[in-house]
Scaffold this motif. Structure first.
Motif, PDB file in Angstrom:
ATOM      1  N   GLY A   1      -4.649   6.245   4.610  1.00 42.61           N
ATOM      2  CA  GLY A   1      -5.789   5.462   5.038  1.00 42.61           C
ATOM      3  C   GLY A   1      -5.695   4.031   4.533  1.00 42.61           C
ATOM      4  N   ARG A   2      -6.345   3.130   5.258  1.00 44.10           N
ATOM      5  CA  ARG A   2      -6.338   1.723   4.860  1.00 44.10           C
ATOM      6  C   ARG A   2      -7.758   1.307   4.505  1.00 44.10           C
ATOM      7  NH1 ARG A   2      -3.211  -2.904   5.494  1.00 44.10           N
ATOM      8  NH2 ARG A   2      -4.358  -4.804   5.982  1.00 44.10           N
ATOM      9  N   CYS A   3      -7.910   0.739   3.305  1.00 44.20           N
ATOM     10  CA  CYS A   3      -9.231   0.332   2.813  1.00 44.20           C
ATOM     11  C   CYS A   3      -9.736  -0.877   3.591  1.00 44.20           C
ATOM     12  CB  CYS A   3      -9.143   0.016   1.318  1.00 44.20           C
ATOM     13  SG  CYS A   3     -10.653  -0.674   0.623  1.00 44.20           S
ATOM     14  N   ALA A   4     -10.960  -0.776   4.087  1.00 42.40           N
ATOM     15  CA  ALA A   4     -11.536  -1.871   4.863  1.00 42.40           C
ATOM     16  C   ALA A   4     -11.857  -3.073   3.983  1.00 42.40           C
ATOM     17  CB  ALA A   4     -12.811  -1.388   5.568  1.00 42.40           C
ATOM     18  N   SER A   5     -11.967  -2.840   2.697  1.00 41.26           N
ATOM     19  CA  SER A   5     -12.361  -3.923   1.801  1.00 41.26           C
ATOM     20  C   SER A   5     -11.157  -4.703   1.274  1.00 41.26           C
ATOM     21  CB  SER A   5     -13.159  -3.339   0.636  1.00 41.26           C
ATOM     22  OG  SER A   5     -13.442  -4.320  -0.320  1.00 41.26           O
ATOM     23  N   CYS A   6     -10.161  -3.982   0.710  1.00 45.33           N
ATOM     24  CA  CYS A   6      -9.049  -4.702   0.080  1.00 45.33           C
ATOM     25  C   CYS A   6      -7.722  -4.499   0.799  1.00 45.33           C
ATOM     26  CB  CYS A   6      -8.909  -4.298  -1.386  1.00 45.33           C
ATOM     27  SG  CYS A   6      -8.218  -2.651  -1.661  1.00 45.33           S
ATOM     28  N   GLY A   7      -7.677  -3.606   1.765  1.00 40.47           N
ATOM     29  CA  GLY A   7      -6.451  -3.437   2.540  1.00 40.47           C
ATOM     30  C   GLY A   7      -5.441  -2.490   1.929  1.00 40.47           C
ATOM     31  N   LEU A   8      -5.746  -1.954   0.751  1.00 43.42           N
ATOM     32  CA  LEU A   8      -4.806  -1.012   0.125  1.00 43.42           C
ATOM     33  C   LEU A   8      -4.610   0.203   1.037  1.00 43.42           C
ATOM     34  CD1 LEU A   8      -3.233  -0.403  -2.573  1.00 43.42           C
ATOM     35  CD2 LEU A   8      -5.229   0.947  -3.238  1.00 43.42           C
ATOM     36  N   THR A   9      -3.356   0.633   1.160  1.00 37.32           N
ATOM     37  CA  THR A   9      -3.049   1.793   1.986  1.00 37.32           C
ATOM     38  C   THR A   9      -2.483   2.896   1.108  1.00 37.32           C
ATOM     39  OG1 THR A   9      -2.558   0.377   3.868  1.00 37.32           O
ATOM     40  CG2 THR A   9      -1.670   2.605   3.941  1.00 37.32           C
TER      41      THR A   9
END
Lengths: 99, 246
Positions: free
Chosen positions: A32-40
């Motif tokens: 999954g990709r975090c909508a806030s920081c972009g971490l996957t």
């Protein structure tokens, strides 16, 4: 065992059962990709708080809420507000039929 | 498959044995059990007479063996579920179990990469399932286990790991003690360090699959050390249990 603050959460592996109730395949390995920081990363890597009153999963990078899941007697509420997208592996049928 | 995977099944306790003073291995017979992968877990549900029910997630300790499934449960004082499983449940009693679940923290015998297992306390349980699955498959992939516990009496599966089963050739076991060590033990008591994983792990060049399981703090430390030693974060799989493992 005294629980320290840093031990106050589990990780996304604990969501395997609750999510498998909803989805046809295991979701803890889904990226999954975090909508806030972009971490996957895999859902297994999220910081998870619960199970009562519901599960809350936060990004291990920025701690934003990515997912919430509440299971009632007749329904489940699933909130994926913090996840931009999910990459879900779909194994070949032969493998899916095994363990 | 999905419906079967998430159905609650009646699981009857058919045997139990103490691993330590506060941990117990429970052998459940679960009719219709579909088999599992090493590292997967189950959800256990207890329901009181008044209808109140609660559930917890436990790693499977055993390799697939028909409809028998072993869990090793650490008693968490004041926990809602573990004291019942460790101190109260008797052979013949039933609980409800669903699973197996989890597809991330798993090891498949078909994998040919070297494996490093790093366990803290009861985090050994899914790692032991991997060792047992390797033994069952007569696997030859080299395994190294680094197992951190407070003191020697806290080790799970000590006899089985000491036995040097011929099928375990290629498995190295290193114990780390955080509070008290046996007489003459070369390493002083202390938490996991860079030197421990540098000495007892694999060089990063070997590109091993690393599995780390334990309390949150332990897991974060071990994963940070492995990354510092040059291991690819994508090959480090972690599983943490929090205080509500209870």
């Amino acid at each position: 065992m005294t629980a320290s603050i840093e031990d106050a959460y589990q990780d996304g592996n604990a969501l395997a059962g609750p999510l498998r109730e909803i989805f046809a395949v295991d979701m803890t390995a889904a990226e999954g990709r975090c909508a806030s920081c972009g971490l996957t990363g895999p859902l297994a890597s999220l910081r998870v708080y619960g199970p009562e009153p519901g599960w809350v999963a936060r990004c291990p990078g920025c701690e934003e809420v990515l997912l919430r899941l509440v299971r009632g007697p007749q329904a489940a509420w699933l909130d994926l507000r913090g996840i931009v997208n999910l990459r879900i592996s779909l194994p070949a049928e032969a493998e899916a039929a095994g363990a | 498959m999905s419906a079967q995977r998430t159905a609650w099944r009646d699981a009857r306790l058919v045997a139990a044995r103490a691993e330590t003073g506060a941990a117990r291995t429970l052998v459940f017979k679960i009719p219709g059990w579909p088999g599992h992968l090493a590292g997967q877990h189950v959800d256990v549900r207890l329901t009181a007479e008044d209808g109140y029910s609660t559930q917890r997630s436990y790693s499977i300790a055993s390799a697939t063996d028909g409809d028998l499934v072993e869990l090793t449960v650490q008693n968490v004082p004041d926990g809602e579920v573990s004291p019942y499983l460790v101190e109260v449940l008797e052979v013949g009693d039933e609980v409800e179990i669903r699973g197996p679940v989890g597809g991330w923290f798993v090891w498949r015998p078909s994998s040919e990469r070297p494996v490093l297992l790093v366990g803290g306390g009861s985090g050994i349980v899914p790692l032991m399932a991997m060792i047992r699955a390797r033994r069952q498959a007569a696997g030859r992939t080299p395994f190294r286990l680094v197992y951190s516990v407070r003191e020697p009496g806290q080790r799970f599966y000590a006899g089985e790991l000491r036995r040097h089963d011929p099928a375990d050739a290629g498995l190295d076991v290193a114990y780390l003690y955080t509070r008290a060590v046996p007489d003459g033990w070369p390493r002083p008591a202390g938490r996991l360090t860079v030197a421990d994983l540098n000495t007892h792990g694999w060089p990063a060049d070997f590109e091993p699959d690393c599995y780390v399981c334990g309390p949150t703090g332990f897991v974060e430390t071990a994963a940070d050390i492995l990354i510092a030693l040059g291991h690819d974060p994508r090959r480090i799989r972690t599983e943490r249990f929090g205080p509500t493992g209870g």
